[in-house]
Structures are given as C-alpha cells and as structure tokens.
Enzyme design. Structure first.
Site, PDB file in Angstrom:
ATOM      1  N   GLU A 128       0.848  -1.210   0.000  1.00  0.00           N
ATOM      2  CA  GLU A 128       0.000   0.000   0.000  1.00  0.00           C
ATOM      3  C   GLU A 128       0.880   1.257   0.000  1.00  0.00           C
ATOM      4  O   GLU A 128       0.535   2.264  -0.631  1.00  0.00           O
ATOM      5  CB  GLU A 128      -0.910  -0.041   1.230  1.00  0.00           C
ATOM      6  CG  GLU A 128      -1.778   1.195   1.482  1.00  0.00           C
ATOM      7  CD  GLU A 128      -2.997   1.280   0.585  1.00  0.00           C
ATOM      8  OE1 GLU A 128      -2.832   1.201  -0.633  1.00  0.00           O
ATOM      9  OE2 GLU A 128      -4.106   1.450   1.118  1.00  0.00           O
ATOM     10  N   THR A 181      -3.821   9.191  -4.488  1.00  0.00           N
ATOM     11  CA  THR A 181      -3.810   9.366  -3.031  1.00  0.00           C
ATOM     12  C   THR A 181      -2.695  10.324  -2.618  1.00  0.00           C
ATOM     13  O   THR A 181      -2.901  11.199  -1.771  1.00  0.00           O
ATOM     14  CB  THR A 181      -3.616   8.000  -2.340  1.00  0.00           C
ATOM     15  OG1 THR A 181      -4.714   7.167  -2.702  1.00  0.00           O
ATOM     16  CG2 THR A 181      -3.591   8.133  -0.829  1.00  0.00           C
TER      17      THR A 181
END
Ligand code: HSE
Length: 306
Positions: A128, A181
């Site tokens: 991630e 993100t």
C-alpha cells in the site's frame, strides 16, 4: 492445494471522521486474483487484466506485499500471481489495498496459514505504501478483516474490529476521474486547530459507539468531517451537490470515500440506499463526467476464497 482464486474487496476508508484509522468493507465490488505455487522461486506476476499496471513485482502493489511476506516466510517454492482488476486505481475505494491484501491472503492460504490477519496487514502495508507514499492501513484492515475496522496503531499493527449494524447499506458514486492518493494527501494541512480536532475525535468516538449499539441517529450525527473534507472536496466535481442530495433523500451521512474522487453515503435500509443512488445519478448525469454507482451491504467477511 497449489492454486487458489480469491475475491479481494473494495473498501471505504476514513468514513468522514476517521481519517487514516477507520474503514469498512464492501461486497459488491472487488478484484479477483489467482495465486499459484510454483517450483520456480520468487514472486512472478503473470497476468494483469483490467488496468495497465506494472508486471515487475518490486513495482506492483500486490508484488511488493507478496515480496515482504515471501522474504519473511522463506518458503521452499515460488508464487505466480494473476490479477483481474475491477477496482480502478485512484478511485478512492481501496484499489491498491485490494491488490496488496489479495496476494498475501492467497499465499498465506497456500502455505497453510502460518500468519494471522494482523501479520498479513503488516506485509500488505508495504505494498500500500508504494501507492500513497506513506504507510496507512485504513483500507487494508477492512479488506482483510471485513466489516468496520479501526487502526489503533501501525507500529505495532493493532486492528480493532467494530460491529456493523444489520441494516446499514452504502451507496458509492465513483466519478471516472483519477485522484492519486499522494496528490490528495498533499493538499491537507500539516497542523489542525485544537477546536477542529476536538470536534473530530468527538465524532469518531461517537461513531464507534453508535456502530456498537446500532444507534442509527447517532451514526447520522457523527458522520461529519471538519478536518479533511473542506480541502479535498474541492478536488471532486459536484461534491457538495451529491452530499446534500444524499442527505435530502434520507442518507444517514455522506462524505469522501478514502482520498476520493468516490463519494460514499450510508443509509438505514436498501430502499433508502436505492433512493440515494437515484439522486446521485440525477446530479452526475447532467455533468458529462462518466460515473458508476454501487450499492453494497457491509461485507463482514472481507477477502475470501471463491
Ligand atoms: N486514509 C487514506 C487517505 C486512504 O485518505 O489518504 C486512502 O488511501
């Protein structure tokens, strides 16, 4: 068992007041992955369908988490990974988390489950992190554990599982624009005023209590984000209109899903969730921006073998 097919679900992180710590799991959208044991050592990504992502394991989110686990487990075999990606990268519903979780969950099953879900979260965090330039687990935890989860800490990883009231349904609109993100983290302030922090942690505490007690009114009163939403909502076309329409049509609350551009709402019953879908649809149909809308019950199981 030498091969396994799994479903790795999409997730909604932050849930308004729980930036970087709270998340929940969806059941109507997710990626499929096949993980296979091989005699050839190492991690090899052999197929990617759906989106253009790197095949090199060190550059691929699923590959990086797989490598973290592989280096720790030192198994007497290698693994091939096939990724059938349905969750668009940069959509705000945990695309990278689904990849990061899927590979380690599948490998763990094939190795006879040497690791628990907290340990799998530790490996998945490594994957991630390459997507968002920082380590956070608020999409990973609900994808692995299912339901609502609270990330109590990252070092060490501590995940709390929070009950999901039975009648809770999510409606999520995904405008087909990409917000990375890393970019939507860059617009956030480094410090927040104490008055905002007080309001935010009061809402987060209340929301967790409301989920434990199935108190839908309190869920509704707690779904407010005074810290992140004011900055990130500016990146999402028609955010305020969609949010107001969801509330007007009976949603308990609405906010940005993860780092956006998806917008989530929570409703008490599938009928209300459907009304909210129609209202969101009406607004976005006029914009010329392509979009998808998902309705989902809270997925209490998380990633699973199919
Ligand atoms: N908590 C993260 C964020 C989720 O909002 O940046 C997205 O990965």
């Amino acid at each position: 068992m030498n091969e396994i097919k799994i479903f790795s679900p999409a997730t909604v992180a932050n849930v308004a007041c729980g930036f970087d710590v709270l998340g929940f799991c969806l059941d109507s959208v997710g990626d499929d992955m096949v993980i296979r044991k091989t005699d050839k050592k190492g991690i090899h990504i052999t197929k990617i369908e759906g989106f253009d992502l790197p095949y090199e394991a060190e550059l691929n989110v699923a590959g990086v988490s797989a490598l973290a686990m592989y280096e720790d487990a030192k198994p007497d075999c290698g693994f091939e990974i096939e990724i059938y990606k349905n969750i668009k990268p940069g959509s705000g519903i945990g695309s990278s988390a689904a990849s990061a979780v899927g590979s380690v969950f599948g490998m763990n099953e094939l190795l006879g489950r040497p690791y628990n879900k907290t340990q799998l979260t530790e490996f998945a965090i490594k994957g991630e992190a390459i997507a968002s330039n920082c380590e956070h687990a608020d999409n990973l935890a609900p994808a692995l554990f299912g339901g609502f989860t609270l990330v109590k800490s990252i070092t060490p990883v501590q995940i709390l599982e929070i009950p999901s009231p039975d009648d809770l349904y999510a409606t999520i609109i995904h405008p087909q624009i990409e917000i990375k993100t890393s970019e939507s983290r860059a617009v956030l302030p480094k410090k927040v005023p104490l008055t905002d922090a007080i309001e935010q942690w009061a809402n987060l505490g209340s929301l967790v209590h409301a989920l434990h007690t199935s108190d839908y009114n309190l869920i509704s009163n707690s779904l407010n984000d005074v810290i992140v939403e004011p900055y990130r909502s500016q990146l999402i076309p028609h955010f305020n209109e969609v949010k107001q329409a969801a509330l007007k049509n009976g949603a308990l609350g609405a906010g940005i899903s993860g780092s956006g551009p998806s917008i989530f709402s929570l409703s008490k019953s599938s009928q209300v969730a459907l009304k909210v879908k129609d209202a969101m649809n009406k607004i976005y149909s006029k914009t010329g921006i392509k979009f998808e809308i998902h309705i989902s019950k809270i997925n209490t199981q998380g990633v699973k073998i199919i």
